[in-house]
Design an enzyme around this catalytic site. Structure first.
Site, PDB file in Angstrom:
ATOM      1  N   SER A  42      34.980  47.293  37.700  1.00  0.00           N
ATOM      2  CA  SER A  42      36.011  46.262  37.732  1.00  0.00           C
ATOM      3  C   SER A  42      36.306  45.725  36.324  1.00  0.00           C
ATOM      4  CB  SER A  42      35.574  45.162  38.706  1.00  0.00           C
ATOM      5  OG  SER A  42      36.707  44.502  39.177  1.00  0.00           O
ATOM      6  N   HIS A  56      35.560  46.853  47.348  1.00  0.00           N
ATOM      7  CA  HIS A  56      35.422  46.726  45.899  1.00  0.00           C
ATOM      8  C   HIS A  56      33.965  46.449  45.523  1.00  0.00           C
ATOM      9  CE1 HIS A  56      36.978  45.737  41.924  1.00  0.00           C
ATOM     10  NE2 HIS A  56      36.309  44.606  41.944  1.00  0.00           N
TER      11      HIS A  56
HETATM   12  C1  GTR Z   1      39.372  40.244  39.905  1.00  0.00           C
HETATM   13  C2  GTR Z   1      40.379  40.677  38.894  1.00  0.00           C
HETATM   14  C3  GTR Z   1      40.322  42.150  38.740  1.00  0.00           C
HETATM   15  C4  GTR Z   1      38.895  42.671  38.614  1.00  0.00           C
HETATM   16  C5  GTR Z   1      37.899  41.866  39.419  1.00  0.00           C
HETATM   17  C6  GTR Z   1      36.429  42.038  39.033  1.00  0.00           C
HETATM   18  O1  GTR Z   1      39.434  38.953  40.268  1.00  0.00           O
HETATM   19  O2  GTR Z   1      41.625  40.275  39.338  1.00  0.00           O
HETATM   20  O3  GTR Z   1      41.128  42.582  37.685  1.00  0.00           O
HETATM   21  O4  GTR Z   1      38.528  42.761  37.304  1.00  0.00           O
HETATM   22  O5  GTR Z   1      38.123  40.527  39.364  1.00  0.00           O
HETATM   23  O6  GTR Z   1      36.076  42.123  37.869  1.00  0.00           O
HETATM   24  O7  GTR Z   1      35.628  42.026  39.953  1.00  0.00           O
END
Ligand code: GTR
Length: 372
Positions: A212, A354
């Site tokens: 991420s 995610h």
């Molecule tokens: C989210 C962000 C993403 C991603 C994520 C993370 O809130 O919008 O771009 O980077 O965090 O790092 O888990």
């Protein structure tokens, strides 16, 4: 879906880039400069003079003696005083009698952004985010550094972390000054500075991996620092692996609003104006060529947008072709949990949410085998 993106193999002055030499000497430096200026911001310092590495006594008893753990403090002094310290935790595969003298292992360097802890502790043994035992069992050493030691993930006007140590204090902050992602990428290069000196590590076979925001960081670190032989982006999405133009889920104006400290001030010009960007993210991936590149997605991660991550990898292929390596351009979007592994590039989309999981690591380690 067809998307119109800036042309990878045409230089800013309109010249066709048709050889690896032209790519390396002209196009690559100019793309790096565009990403630094318009997106991530410029790092004001490389390796600080007088930086030191202090290793603790190794702990040999990890995973029933299958790994030796070392912790290293990477310490440096700021431009105007002030001290910085990045803690690196390293596990090296071991035989029954400890690390084999003279043997050098390939390694995975993980960037953590708050899932683990910069402090070496037992959590690492059980985390699916960093399954050390699994990685070591595949014959790799593995190291980890954490965001908190480099630049805390908060918008404080760039006072804490390495911004506070190295930014100019006598003039206003430049619109292309480094954001937090660039600061973290800088930290990964300092970790590499250490790994180059460790007798158990093969510095020509170090992979950098992040998830991420950590995936965005790993990509920018890998683009800038050619010492990384392999770069892994796990679900890095917006301003990571994913093409920005026409992207689903998170867009540039959203990331710049929620995380105003991640990128350069210049990047905010492209809020709702992706089409005006001189680059798109396939160019970031292409900056890794001809080194190993792995992009991974998760099926339920619509915010990152798997289709745009895969498209980006496909559109980076022409840079690999200059070096005689095929990519994935001719492969349709894969089924879930059916990794696609070409010579130098790999991709998978895993079922689920995610996250960075043992399943991701399994596919990544399978790609690295024989290649890294
Ligand atoms: C989210 C962000 C993403 C991603 C994520 C993370 O809130 O919008 O771009 O980077 O965090 O790092 O888990």
């Amino acid at each position: 879906m067809e998307r119109s993106v800036p042309r990878l193999l045409v230089s800013q002055n309109g010249h066709e880039i048709d050889s690896a030499r032209l790519w390396a000497e002209q196009r690559r430096p100019e793309l790096l400069d565009l990403f630094a200026e318009q997106v991530y911001g410029r790092q004001p310092v490389q390796r600080p003079e007088g930086m030191t590495f202090t290793a603790s006594l190794p702990d040999a008893a990890c995973f029933d003696g299958k790994a030796v753990r070392k912790t290293i403090a990477i310490a440096f002094t700021g431009e105007h005083g002030g001290e910085g310290r990045i803690r690196l935790t390293l596990y090296v595969p071991a035989e029954a009698d400890g690390i084999q003298q003279g043997r050098r292992y390939p390694a995975f360097l993980l960037f953590d952004h708050g899932r683990l802890s910069a402090e070496a502790n037992e959590l690492h043994a059980t985390s699916s985010f960093w399954p050390v035992e699994q990685i070591v069992a595949c014959g790799y050493a593995t190291a980890m550094i954490a965001a908190e030691d480099i630049d805390p993930d908060e918008h404080d006007g760039f006072r804490n972390g390495v911004h506070g140590l190295f930014d100019a204090i006598d003039r206003p902050r430049a619109s292309d000054a480094w954001g937090t992602i660039a600061a973290w990428a800088w930290g990964l290069s300092r970790a590499m500075d250490y790994l180059e000196t460790d007798p158990a590590i093969d510095p020509a076979r170090v992979a950098v991996i992040g998830h991420s925001r950590g995936g965005k960081t790993a990509l920018w670190a890998g683009a800038l620092d050619e010492r990384f032989a392999m770069v892994v982006s796990n679900e890095s999405g917006c301003t990571g692996a994913a093409i920005s133009r026409g992207k689903a889920g998170e867009r540039i104006h959203q990331i710049n609003t929620v995380f105003p400290h991640w990128f350069s001030e210049n990047y905010k010009r492209y809020n709702n104006r992706e089409d005006e960007l001189p680059v798109d993210q396939h160019m970031l991936l292409a900056l890794i060529a001809p080194r190993l590149l792995y992009v991974s997605s998760a099926a339920e991660d619509e915010w990152a947008d798997p289709a745009s991550e895969y498209l980006s990898l496909q559109l980076a292929e022409p840079a690999y072709r200059l070096y005689g390596a095929d990519g994935l351009a001719s492969e349709p979007f894969p089924q879930l949990d059916s990794p696609l592994h070409a010579a130098r590039c790999g991709y998978h989309i895993r079922a689920g949410r995610h996250d960075l999981t043992e399943v991701d690591w399994t596919y990544v380690l399978a790609f690295a085998k024989q290649r890294l």
